[in-house]
Design a protein around this motif. Structure first.
Motif, short mmCIF file in Angstrom:
data_model
loop_
_atom_site.label_atom_id
_atom_site.label_comp_id
_atom_site.label_asym_id
_atom_site.label_seq_id
_atom_site.Cartn_x
_atom_site.Cartn_y
_atom_site.Cartn_z
N GLU A 180 0.84 -1.20 0.00
CA GLU A 180 0.00 0.00 0.00
C GLU A 180 0.88 1.26 0.00
OE1 GLU A 180 -0.27 -2.57 1.85
OE2 GLU A 180 -2.34 -3.33 1.88
N ALA A 181 2.00 1.18 0.74
CA ALA A 181 2.92 2.33 0.76
C ALA A 181 3.46 2.61 -0.63
CB ALA A 181 4.06 2.06 1.73
N LEU A 182 3.82 1.55 -1.38
CA LEU A 182 4.34 1.72 -2.73
C LEU A 182 3.27 2.31 -3.65
CD1 LEU A 182 6.57 1.40 -4.81
CD2 LEU A 182 5.89 -1.00 -5.12
N GLU A 183 2.04 1.86 -3.50
CA GLU A 183 0.95 2.39 -4.34
C GLU A 183 0.78 3.90 -4.10
OE1 GLU A 183 -2.46 0.10 -3.46
OE2 GLU A 183 -1.74 -1.73 -4.47
N LEU A 184 0.88 4.30 -2.84
CA LEU A 184 0.73 5.73 -2.51
C LEU A 184 1.89 6.56 -3.06
CD1 LEU A 184 -0.62 5.28 1.12
CD2 LEU A 184 -1.88 6.30 -0.80
N MET A 185 3.13 5.99 -2.99
CA MET A 185 4.28 6.71 -3.54
C MET A 185 4.16 6.82 -5.06
SD MET A 185 6.14 7.97 -1.25
CE MET A 185 7.27 8.62 -2.46
N THR A 186 3.58 5.79 -5.67
CA THR A 186 3.36 5.84 -7.13
C THR A 186 2.39 6.97 -7.47
OG1 THR A 186 3.73 3.45 -7.27
CG2 THR A 186 2.64 4.49 -9.13
N GLN A 187 1.37 7.16 -6.62
CA GLN A 187 0.42 8.26 -6.83
C GLN A 187 1.13 9.61 -6.69
OE1 GLN A 187 -2.82 8.04 -7.77
NE2 GLN A 187 -2.48 5.79 -7.89
#
Length: 748
Positions: A23-30
């Motif tokens: 989830e952290a990676l998904e948010l950084m991608t955003q």
């Protein structure tokens, strides 16, 4: 920096703290989508993708964006290379590592890059370059477990096995936990070094991590096949090669079928072995051992001549490719030639095989049988016996039953029945359902029979042979009938001999003993029917004429008895017939000629003494000396005959009764009725059918003051089965009236 991207970053940090890395990676991608040129965001996302989420695909997406912004970004290049390595895109990984090396500046980056070049070179098969790069790294970092492991694999493929082993040893030594990657590699090295027990141990650990590792299963299977400890557990090797075949599917290499076929062969699963080896030899045209093993497998499962011919083709191919493997290829073809009844060719092939292995017991056994089968034409029994002896010298006992069988048959043919019986008993112990062996063993025990226990053992063997209901049933039933006859069990003898006669009425000896049995049972009509058939086949049949003489005696027709006995004696010069002629001379009414009777008995006695068979003439001659029949009374002459008889140690009912009579009456020996009784009881313990001895036991028991119930019972049971029981009715009458039993001279 926008508020939106800052919020994404903040939420990503919160997820990271909670270890929710995806989830952290998904948010950084955003956040990156909002600010695509923010290198801090990209570097943070790279750390998440590479180290925490461990996604090579996402790693490549991030490093790709970084390299657009900074084409010579060392971390972007290096992480791209590792991601490509994880995806097994080895050439691309190698190119990126090379590009990284051109821009790397600090020592750690350079060493890490060189380690990557070493690993990607290994996967590309560039083993020299891999060795060069990896050895430099482990020199700098001597605790790099993975580096030592890859160096082990590199040296394995460079065939520097001792080096490979040393690197695998180091990797396993410094690893903090079990390291299947290094154990698996070391297992391959051990397999090549033929240290199969260690190979099995390491490969089993290697397969824990990689359950689809084809080479691991294959090498462990080979190690299981080769190691002596596991030779009785070929199923483990078969299981590994079956796994190889399962994993490879249609792409499977014939090698897996080849070795599984060899393992099936060792496991004695010959049909499966043949199936695998037929696949194996298709891709290995020059593999002599494969053709030979296929030949042996087909030989083991052959059912008919065509099957043996197919096996022979495989041996022919093996020998054409390489004739140096003498024992396996020539030996196999020799065995096939034996089954094809090409005995001379079998001898030639097996002889070549034995030049290669002089300790091959089975080879000597089969060549012995080949010599035995051609002995009718070439007189090879001596060679056969020599081979059977050699085979048994190497391996004796039931394990080598066929060699014992062959030697036993030759001994039987040489009339060495004692040795034949010893070998044939071993043979049937090793092969208890072998009809021919059981039949021949029964006949040998019958021929060698000296006492009831021998005959009873023969009957037991004949029973087992007849239970098989095979082609040897007739010979077994005939043999059992003769054995019952010599056990004086005439009822069972007649039953077996009648069945054998019905099956093969042309066999004269069966008719003869069947007639004898009927005569003893007083079934005179049946006996005469048989005798008529005997005389129809041969008017001069000595046994038929002898039986007719016996019947004439029973009818008190001494004149006819003399005619028949003389006809019989003229043909076969039988001492017992001569004794019967003497008895006729004693019972011709007015024409009694005791002097001639004595002369005939003396001649019969000399014949029987030389033959060492029957005692009937001896007993009659003793009787003549004691009674003065045809000579003067002479206890001294009778005593000499008795002592000679005792030395011959042959169990004869009338002779035993005569000896008992001498103890009973005090003639020759000191009077000792108890000793007389002991002699007779010892004899009936072995020969319970002897009615004459039971009668005499009754006389002695009554005289000693008691008459046991078992004695009278046995007199009744066995009395009706003997020609000698002419006085039986008088005995029964005395028993019925509870009168003393009349003493009748035991040879009357």
């Amino acid at each position: 920096m926008s508020l939106e991207s800052t919020l994404f970053e903040a939420r990503a940090k919160d997820k990271f703290q909670k270890k929710e890395f995806t989830e952290a990676l998904e948010l950084m991608t955003q956040a990156i989508l909002v600010e695509p040129e923010n290198m801090d965001y990209l570097e943070n996302a790279l750390i998440l993708a590479r180290e925490y989420v461990k996604s090579p695909e996402q790693t490549l997406n991030i490093t790709g964006q970084m390299l657009i912004l900074e084409p010579k970004n060392t971390q972007a290049l290096l992480n791209s290379a590792w991601a490509l390595n994880d995806l097994e895109r080895n050439q691309e990984a190698y190119d990126f590592f090379k590009a990284t090396l051109e821009v790397a500046t600090n020592r750690d980056e350079i060493l890490e890059t060189r380690s990557g070049i070493g690993i990607s070179s290994y996967f590309l098969g560039k083993y020299e370059e891999a060795k060069y790069q990896l050895e430099a790294i482990v020199e700098a970092y001597d605790n790099w477990t993975e580096g030592y492991a890859y160096l082990g694999w590199t040296h394995y493929y460079l065939d520097t096995l001792e080096k490979a082993k040393s690197y695998f040893d180091k990797a396993i030594e410094i690893s903090e936990e079990v390291y299947p990657f290094a154990h698996g590699g070391r297992g391959l090295v051990y397999c090549e070094l033929k240290e199969y027990d260690l190979a099995i141990e390491d490969l089993s650990i290697g397969l824990l991590e990689n359950t689809t590792w084809v080479e691991g299963y294959g090498k462990r299977g080979w190690s299981l096949f080769e190691i002596p400890y596991y030779q009785n557990k070929m199923e483990l090797a078969i299981a590994d090669f079956s796994k190889v075949i399962e994993l490879m599917g249609e792409d499977v290499h014939s090698y897996a079928h080849v070795v599984r076929g060899l393992a099936y062969y060792e496991q004695e699963e010959y049909a499966s072995a043949a199936s695998d080896l037929q696949i194996g030899v298709l891709e290995n045209f020059g593999w002599a051992r494969g053709y030979a093993t296929l030949g042996w497998s087909l030989y083991r499962i052959a059912q008919n001549q065509d099957d043996y011919l197919e096996a022979k083709k495989q041996f022919d191919k093996a020998i054409a490719i390489d004739d140096s493997d003498n024992t396996f290829s020539y030996g196999g073809r020799g065995f096939v030639n034996y089954e094809l009844e090409k005995y001379e060719e079998a001898v030639a092939d097996i002889s070549i095989a034995l030049e290669g292995d002089k300790e091959w017991s089975l080879g000597y056994e089969k060549r012995g049988w080949s010599f035995y089968e051609i002995s009718e034409y070439g007189g090879k029994n001596e060679e056969a016996m020599a081979d059977f002896n050699k085979s048994i010298e190497l391996i004796s006992g039931p394990e080598n039953s066929y060699a014992h069988m062959g030697r036993g048959l030759i001994q039987y043919e040489n009339a060495d029945y004692k040795q034949a019986a010893a070998d044939l008993l071993i043979a049937i112990e090793g092969n208890p359902t072998w009809g021919r062996g059981l039949m021949m063993c029964g006949w040998t025990l019958y021929r060698d029979g000296k006492k009831p226990a021998d005959y009873l053992q023969a009957i037991e063997i004949f029973n087992k042979a007849m239970e098989l209901e095979d082609e040897y049933y007739f010979q077994s039933q005939f043999g059992r009938g003769l054995t019952y006859y010599y056990l004086e069990d005439y009822r069972n003898a007649a039953a077996d001999l009648a069945a054998a006669h019905s099956a093969k009425p042309e066999v004269g000896v069966i008719r003869m003993y069947l007639a004898f049995s009927y005569a003893v049972l007083k079934e005179y009509e049946n006996a005469e029917d048989i005798i008529v058939k005997m005389l129809e086949a041969d008017r001069n049949d000595c046994d038929a004429n002898r039986l007719l003489g016996d019947f004439a005696i029973l009818r008190k027709d001494a004149e006819k008895a003399k005619i028949y006995y003389e006809k019989s004696y003229a043909v076969c010069k039988n001492s017992c017939v001569l004794k019967s002629l003497a008895k006729v001379e004693q019972h011709q009414g007015e024409d009694v000629n005791n002097q001639k009777a004595f002369e005939l008995l003396s001649k019969a006695y000399e014949m029987q003494k030389e033959e060492n068979l029957c005692f009937c003439a001896t007993v009659e001659l003793i009787h003549a000396h004691l009674q003065g029949i045809g000579t003067h009374v002479s206890e001294q002459a009778a005593e000499k005959l008795i002592h000679e008889g005792l030395k011959r140690k042959n169990d004869h009912e009338k002779f035993n009764c005569m000896v008992a009579y001498c103890y009973h009456t005090g003639i020759i020996f000191d009077k000792d009725p108890k000793k007389a009784l002991d002699i007779l009881k010892k004899d009936v313990a072995q020969y319970p059918n002897r009615m004459l001895e039971w009668y005499y036991i009754a006389v002695l028991e009554q005289e000693l003051g008691y008459l046991e119930a078992t004695t009278t019972k046995n007199m009744v049971i066995h009395g009706i089965n003997q020609i000698e029981a002419a006085f039986f009715e008088a005995v029964q009458e005395a028993l019925a009236k509870n009168e003393p039993l009349p003493f009748l001279y035991p040879v009357k």
